[in-house]
Design a protein around this motif. Structure first.
Motif, PDB file in Angstrom:
ATOM      1  N   ARG A  19      41.453  41.623  41.807  1.00 42.43           N
ATOM      2  CA  ARG A  19      40.958  42.738  40.992  1.00 42.43           C
ATOM      3  C   ARG A  19      41.449  44.052  41.582  1.00 42.43           C
ATOM      4  NH1 ARG A  19      36.824  46.108  41.525  1.00 42.43           N
ATOM      5  NH2 ARG A  19      35.943  47.036  39.670  1.00 42.43           N
ATOM      6  N   VAL A  88      48.315  49.597  34.771  1.00 39.87           N
ATOM      7  CA  VAL A  88      47.260  48.706  35.255  1.00 39.87           C
ATOM      8  C   VAL A  88      46.121  49.589  35.752  1.00 39.87           C
ATOM      9  CG1 VAL A  88      46.643  46.873  36.855  1.00 39.87           C
ATOM     10  CG2 VAL A  88      48.954  46.952  35.864  1.00 39.87           C
ATOM     11  N   GLU A  92      40.967  45.987  36.444  1.00 36.87           N
ATOM     12  CA  GLU A  92      41.732  44.918  35.792  1.00 36.87           C
ATOM     13  C   GLU A  92      42.237  43.901  36.815  1.00 36.87           C
ATOM     14  OE1 GLU A  92      43.544  46.423  31.693  1.00 36.87           O
ATOM     15  OE2 GLU A  92      44.603  47.272  33.423  1.00 36.87           O
ATOM     16  N   THR A  93      42.402  42.692  36.333  1.00 39.61           N
ATOM     17  CA  THR A  93      43.007  41.607  37.098  1.00 39.61           C
ATOM     18  C   THR A  93      44.162  41.080  36.271  1.00 39.61           C
ATOM     19  OG1 THR A  93      40.872  41.000  38.061  1.00 39.61           O
ATOM     20  CG2 THR A  93      42.604  39.348  38.137  1.00 39.61           C
ATOM     21  N   LEU A  94      45.297  40.897  36.904  1.00 42.96           N
ATOM     22  CA  LEU A  94      46.459  40.388  36.184  1.00 42.96           C
ATOM     23  C   LEU A  94      46.624  38.897  36.419  1.00 42.96           C
ATOM     24  CD1 LEU A  94      49.115  43.172  36.801  1.00 42.96           C
ATOM     25  CD2 LEU A  94      47.483  42.944  34.947  1.00 42.96           C
ATOM     26  N   THR A 116      47.167  41.262  31.430  1.00 44.11           N
ATOM     27  CA  THR A 116      45.760  41.551  31.702  1.00 44.11           C
ATOM     28  C   THR A 116      44.892  40.466  31.068  1.00 44.11           C
ATOM     29  OG1 THR A 116      45.583  42.881  29.702  1.00 44.11           O
ATOM     30  CG2 THR A 116      46.173  44.047  31.742  1.00 44.11           C
ATOM     31  N   ARG A 120      47.290  41.878  27.376  1.00 42.36           N
ATOM     32  CA  ARG A 120      48.282  42.946  27.338  1.00 42.36           C
ATOM     33  C   ARG A 120      49.307  42.721  28.450  1.00 42.36           C
ATOM     34  NH1 ARG A 120      48.014  48.009  29.976  1.00 42.36           N
ATOM     35  NH2 ARG A 120      45.968  47.382  30.721  1.00 42.36           N
TER      36      ARG A 120
END
Length: 132
Positions: A19, A88, A92-94, A116, A120
């Motif tokens: 995160r 980003v 957010e966590t990718l 995301t 996205r």
């Protein structure tokens, strides 16, 4: 570790990045010497039109590299490139994914993506990995 004989169309195991928190961005700024204001100063980020500080591109790219080095040993990574497609945000966590595109006698070409939680895409890329 990589599959013994990767083939085009094979996928790399997905990677969930950590995160993005203000503390993480500040620590990365210190480690990378990237003290650009919009990554660590909320007032400057707001002046630039953001609600909050935003993640450093190199932090996002480093996570994408972890996807590849979790699949193949780091010393086999010959090249990595990325294209930043979106911002980003804090919180957010990718999720990172990769797919083998081509394989020849010497190298494996992999395409990469970071999205995301809401789907996205914020980064795309490619890696070149030496065959074992």
């Amino acid at each position: 570790m990589s599959a013994p004989d990767p083939k085009p169309g094979d996928t790399l195991p997905d990677l969930a990045g950590a995160r993005m928190s203000r503390a993480r961005l500040a620590l990365f700024a210190g480690a990378s010497h990237d003290h650009t204001d919009i990554h660590i100063d909320i007032d400057r980020a707001r002046e630039a039109g953001h609600d909050d500080v935003i993640a450093q591109g190199m932090l996002v790219m480093a996570e994408m590299a972890r996807l590849v080095t979790g699949w193949a040993p780091r010393e086999r990574l010959l090249g990595l490139r990325c294209r930043f497609l979106g911002i980003v945000h804090v919180g957010e966590t990718l999720n990172y994914s990769g797919k083998v595109e081509t394989v020849d006698d010497r190298v494996i070409h992999v395409t990469l993506s970071g999205v995301t939680a809401d789907g996205r895409q914020v980064v795309s890329g490619a890696a070149t990995v030496a065959r074992a």
